[in-house]
Scaffold this motif. Sequence first.
Motif, short mmCIF file in Angstrom:
data_model
loop_
_atom_site.label_atom_id
_atom_site.label_comp_id
_atom_site.label_asym_id
_atom_site.label_seq_id
_atom_site.Cartn_x
_atom_site.Cartn_y
_atom_site.Cartn_z
N LEU A 11 0.95 -1.13 -0.08
CA LEU A 11 0.03 0.02 0.05
C LEU A 11 0.75 1.32 -0.08
O LEU A 11 0.73 2.10 -0.65
CB LEU A 11 -0.91 -0.01 1.15
CG LEU A 11 -2.02 1.10 1.24
CD1 LEU A 11 -3.24 0.67 1.90
CD2 LEU A 11 -1.58 2.19 2.17
N ALA A 15 1.25 4.25 -2.92
CA ALA A 15 0.90 5.52 -2.51
C ALA A 15 2.17 6.32 -3.32
O ALA A 15 1.83 7.37 -3.63
CB ALA A 15 0.68 5.85 -1.01
N GLU A 92 -2.81 11.86 -0.41
CA GLU A 92 -2.89 10.75 -0.13
C GLU A 92 -3.79 10.21 0.87
O GLU A 92 -4.37 9.14 0.92
CB GLU A 92 -1.56 9.98 0.11
CG GLU A 92 -1.40 8.72 0.19
CD GLU A 92 -2.07 7.86 -1.10
OE1 GLU A 92 -2.38 6.73 -0.96
OE2 GLU A 92 -1.67 8.44 -2.10
N LEU A 96 -6.96 7.76 0.55
CA LEU A 96 -7.16 6.28 1.31
C LEU A 96 -8.58 6.51 2.14
O LEU A 96 -9.13 5.38 2.21
CB LEU A 96 -5.94 6.41 2.36
CG LEU A 96 -4.66 6.13 1.83
CD1 LEU A 96 -3.54 6.10 2.97
CD2 LEU A 96 -4.76 4.49 1.12
N ALA A 127 -5.88 6.40 8.05
CA ALA A 127 -5.51 6.92 6.74
C ALA A 127 -4.48 7.88 6.96
O ALA A 127 -3.34 8.18 6.16
CB ALA A 127 -6.62 7.29 6.09
N ALA A 309 -0.97 1.52 7.74
CA ALA A 309 -0.94 0.88 6.23
C ALA A 309 -1.38 -0.61 6.24
O ALA A 309 -2.09 -0.98 5.46
CB ALA A 309 0.24 1.07 5.51
N ILE A 312 -4.82 -0.77 7.11
CA ILE A 312 -5.88 -0.43 5.93
C ILE A 312 -5.76 -1.54 4.83
O ILE A 312 -6.88 -1.88 4.28
CB ILE A 312 -5.18 0.81 5.37
CG1 ILE A 312 -5.39 2.06 6.42
CG2 ILE A 312 -6.01 1.24 3.87
CD1 ILE A 312 -5.00 3.36 5.74
#
Length: 605
Positions: A11, A15, A92, A96, A127, A309, A312
Amino acid sequence: MPAPPSSGRTLLSRALVRRLRLLLPGVASLSVWQVCEALVPVVIGAVVDIAIIPRSLPMLAVSIAGIALLFTVLSYGYRFGARLCNAAREHEAHALRVEVSHAALTSPDLPPDRASGEVLSIASADADLAAEVFAHLGRGVAALLGMIVAAVLLVLSDAVTGLLVLIAVPVGLVLVALPGRAVSVKAGAQLAATARAANSAADLMRGLRVLKALGGAEWALRRFRTTSDDAAVAGVATGERSGRLSGVGALVMSAVLAVVLVVAGLRLLDGQMSAGALIAILGMTAFLTEPMRALADIVGLTARSHGAASRIAALLTDLAETHPKTHSAAEAPTEPAHAAPSHDGPSHSGPSRAAHPQAEPGHAAPPHGAPRLAVTAHASGLTVSGDSLPAVDVPAGTLLCVLVDEDALAHDVLTALTSQSRVLGPDHLLVTPHAVDLFEGTIRSNITMSSGTDMTASPGTAPAAPPASGDVAADVLAASGADELLGLVADGLDHRIQELGGNLSGGQRQRIALARSLHAQSRILVLHESTTAVDAVTEARIAAGIATLRCDAVTLVVTGSPAFLAAADAVVYVPADAPAVTGTHSGLLGAAGTIGDSYREAVAR
């Protein structure tokens, strides 16, 4: 739909790639700032050697101008670098948040071990924390480059001192980076505990009126205090590990700097460097303190971003697994059983009649391990079939009721229908769940779902032209039973609705939600127990009103309501331990044998 990132590292890599347009110039600008910072002591040492010791006013004027130019570049480098990296971080974080929210909203259901409060926490706090990696990366690259420039200048000023820095600094960085994984683990545990506390708070706030009415405020406070204390303990543990990491970093780097200063002092006493060189070396050694400590802090902060991350990525993976796999073209299952019977009595349809279609275009199949279900929305209506459900074809102009004894099968049917509705859109297929969610605003805004732009159907797909923006047709209000509610409030459609519809009864909320579904004028409408909180008389009027209003459209109702079953053109009854049967409500009620007994028991209230 692209596959969700498989890990926190994936992730973050994704990003970084999609923010290169902001990140590259941002890192370059911050690097210019840090290099200029490294040059400051060198310039000051040079000024001492060429202007102050010789007492040269012209060289002093040139030196002042040079220092002013250096600080101007330094200042603007930091200004634009920080702005670009912060922009990448905010963009970002927003992306997210939207990605997590979109995955949660478009998923047929949340995974069993996920709660709405946890999703909210991940979509907000996690996020933001994951996106912090951009600030850490900008500072980290700039600090590392500044250290390299300072080391090179040290080598040029004095080879022995410079080589000492080049050897000692990487060793110190390795020692600082080793505990980073432990910080990431603790940060993940802290975020998980925070999510549980957020979920508990959301749950309690949702039922706050009920808790107060039942005198459960003290119990709720104790319950939340426990989860909040767990989050606090996890936060302290994370802070302790992060503090230890920062302390180790400061200790290692201070030891390196102490050695450099001792060596430089000894070489000055031996006459192996000038006063300006000594000033430059001392200044660069002092300068190295900042990037070294920054790198030590960044290791721990990046570990926390990695932990966020990872959470997520895990949530996105869980939500993706709840999506039935969809295919692109439409083809109806083989030989569907038409919903409308040719007689009033039941016709038996066992699992042998249900097709076992392969993953065909336009079908929605369930996740691995769930009963196979196929949903096809075609020009002539809707077809649903599966391992435990007969192939049911619902033609246009039909109101079909499905009564399922097993809750798990009913859930699978609704999940498959909901997944297909995500693909087709609400103007083509709309699934209205049993749970009613209203929003702060007016009755009008909750029905039209917009203050200025109404939810309208695509041309040719709705039974009739949609009403104008902000208006609700009288037949929609009558069919949903909402017209009675409007007679009880002073402002009619403009009556204010409080949070979660707290100033309305359960039946009133259901009627507004039903009006919202009918107002959308979807070509295919699926309802699930939409009138459980209204009285029998109102329910019968609603069932008849819906049958009349949607006489040219497809309506599928998953329910055990006698009113809807009686108003339906056909009923599909799926007992728990016998083959499914299709018939009319009166025919099934009058059926002899086990099926008739089971059906009468299922619809009895």
